[in-house]
Design a protein around this motif. Structure first.
Motif, PDB file in Angstrom:
ATOM      1  N   SER A 218       0.835  -1.205   0.000  1.00  0.00           N
ATOM      2  CA  SER A 218       0.000   0.000   0.000  1.00  0.00           C
ATOM      3  C   SER A 218       0.869   1.253   0.000  1.00  0.00           C
ATOM      4  O   SER A 218       1.897   1.298   0.678  1.00  0.00           O
ATOM      5  CB  SER A 218      -0.907   0.005   1.233  1.00  0.00           C
ATOM      6  OG  SER A 218      -1.503   1.273   1.399  1.00  0.00           O
ATOM      7  N   PRO A 219       0.476   2.296  -0.760  1.00  0.00           N
ATOM      8  CA  PRO A 219       1.249   3.541  -0.738  1.00  0.00           C
ATOM      9  C   PRO A 219       1.115   4.290   0.584  1.00  0.00           C
ATOM     10  O   PRO A 219       1.849   5.249   0.829  1.00  0.00           O
ATOM     11  CB  PRO A 219       0.639   4.351  -1.893  1.00  0.00           C
ATOM     12  CG  PRO A 219      -0.752   3.834  -2.026  1.00  0.00           C
ATOM     13  CD  PRO A 219      -0.660   2.363  -1.693  1.00  0.00           C
ATOM     14  N   PHE A 220       0.181   3.850   1.432  1.00  0.00           N
ATOM     15  CA  PHE A 220      -0.051   4.509   2.709  1.00  0.00           C
ATOM     16  C   PHE A 220       0.365   3.608   3.873  1.00  0.00           C
ATOM     17  O   PHE A 220       0.584   2.410   3.709  1.00  0.00           O
ATOM     18  CB  PHE A 220      -1.534   4.864   2.863  1.00  0.00           C
ATOM     19  CG  PHE A 220      -2.123   5.569   1.686  1.00  0.00           C
ATOM     20  CD1 PHE A 220      -1.656   6.828   1.309  1.00  0.00           C
ATOM     21  CD2 PHE A 220      -3.131   4.982   0.934  1.00  0.00           C
ATOM     22  CE1 PHE A 220      -2.193   7.484   0.210  1.00  0.00           C
ATOM     23  CE2 PHE A 220      -3.672   5.627  -0.163  1.00  0.00           C
ATOM     24  CZ  PHE A 220      -3.207   6.882  -0.531  1.00  0.00           C
ATOM     25  N   ILE A 221       0.452   4.184   5.049  1.00  0.00           N
ATOM     26  CA  ILE A 221       0.646   3.406   6.271  1.00  0.00           C
ATOM     27  C   ILE A 221      -0.467   2.359   6.358  1.00  0.00           C
ATOM     28  O   ILE A 221      -1.566   2.567   5.847  1.00  0.00           O
ATOM     29  CB  ILE A 221       0.614   4.345   7.495  1.00  0.00           C
ATOM     30  CG1 ILE A 221       1.023   3.628   8.784  1.00  0.00           C
ATOM     31  CG2 ILE A 221      -0.747   5.008   7.641  1.00  0.00           C
ATOM     32  CD1 ILE A 221       1.150   4.577   9.974  1.00  0.00           C
ATOM     33  N   THR A 222      -0.189   1.216   6.973  1.00  0.00           N
ATOM     34  CA  THR A 222      -1.212   0.183   7.116  1.00  0.00           C
ATOM     35  C   THR A 222      -1.780   0.176   8.530  1.00  0.00           C
ATOM     36  O   THR A 222      -1.171   0.689   9.473  1.00  0.00           O
ATOM     37  CB  THR A 222      -0.629  -1.214   6.823  1.00  0.00           C
ATOM     38  OG1 THR A 222       0.373  -1.503   7.820  1.00  0.00           O
ATOM     39  CG2 THR A 222      -0.008  -1.292   5.441  1.00  0.00           C
TER      40      THR A 222
END
Length: 274
Positions: A218-222
């Motif tokens: 994911s390009p974002f924090i999980t």
């Protein structure tokens, strides 16, 4: 006319930037909420296991596992038997104060409630998938925790690598298994490409930590990142943690447990002005 076109262009750019910020705020809020759900489950499981083990060690030998779930009134951890038709061996309950000294434990053997039946069913199928599917990796001196979650009709199990040493936080080697309404697996997702051990800080305090999300990550924090940060917050000297991808930078602020997601362009502007 030229001036008017310039003003219109600037207006459109501002509107687009505002829309993007709002969209990223919604994404951050959603990830944060899921991370909080995971944290509450893992907090209850961790403290529930300590209580069960210290008080009822003999009964623990009969246990085939555990899981936690939350209601409006309390957080509950149950321990179930090993046999093919399992029953609940013990139930530990906490209120929402997150005070581990405030709990009740009931070791009356009983059947699963309806919600517990569903949680057990998806946990069992997740355990079978972890054992049989090469997607799931095992690292030396670690174990995989299964965290079943049923929320707003969605059924899922997170698979998280368990903490092993007090001087590092383990991120990565985590997975998400999604289920349909009949408790059948519909999707298995690898959330990070590898296992990421991060030092907590000792004599030389570490104020910031970071890791990258590359490839299919994911390009974002999980949500699993946030869960780990909240679980081990008191054990680290971190003030902030950055998660960097090709397009975004996620920043988790430990003091107020605030998450912000910035585009790489915004991040570069901030760094340039420092």
């Amino acid at each position: 006319m030229k001036k008017l076109l310039t003003l219109i262009t600037l207006f459109i750019l501002v509107q687009n930037a505002t829309a993007q910020k709002n969209a990223l705020r919604l994404i951050a809020d959603s990830i944060n909420a899921e991370g909080e759900t995971l944290y509450r489950s893992e907090w209850a499981s961790g403290h529930g296991t300590q209580i069960f083990t210290s008080s009822f060690g003999g009964k623990k030998r009969l246990s085939g596992g555990y899981f936690s779930y939350e209601t409006k009134r309390e957080m509950t951890t149950i321990f179930f038997s090993k046999n093919n038709d399992p029953v609940v061996l013990a139930t530990v309950k906490f209120d929402h104060s997150f005070d581990s000294s405030k709990y009740s434990i009931d070791t009356t053997t009983r059947k699963f409630t309806e919600i517990e039946k569903d949680l057990y069913a998806i946990r069992l199928k997740a355990a079978q998938a972890v054992s049989n599917d090469t997607l799931f990796k095992f690292y030396q001196n670690t174990s995989l925790n299964l965290v079943p979650v049923i929320k707003n009709g969605a059924k899922k199990v997170y698979v998280i690598t368990a903490q092993t040493t007090p001087d590092e936080v383990l991120l990565g080697n985590d997975y998400l298994i999604n289920f349909d309404k009949d408790n059948d697996i519909i999707k298995k997702t690898k959330l990070h490409n590898n296992l990421i051990p991060l030092g907590t800080g000792g004599k030389e305090a570490i104020k910031a930590s970071s890791h990258q999300h590359l490839g299919e990550t994911s390009p974002f924090i999980t949500a699993t990142d946030i869960c780990a940060f909240k679980l081990w917050k008191a054990k680290t000297t971190w003030v902030i943690s950055f998660i960097v991808s090709a397009g975004y930078v996620s920043a988790w602020h430990f003091r107020n447990e605030f998450l912000e997601i910035l585009t790489q362009t915004e991040w570069e502007k901030i760094m340039k002005n420092k």
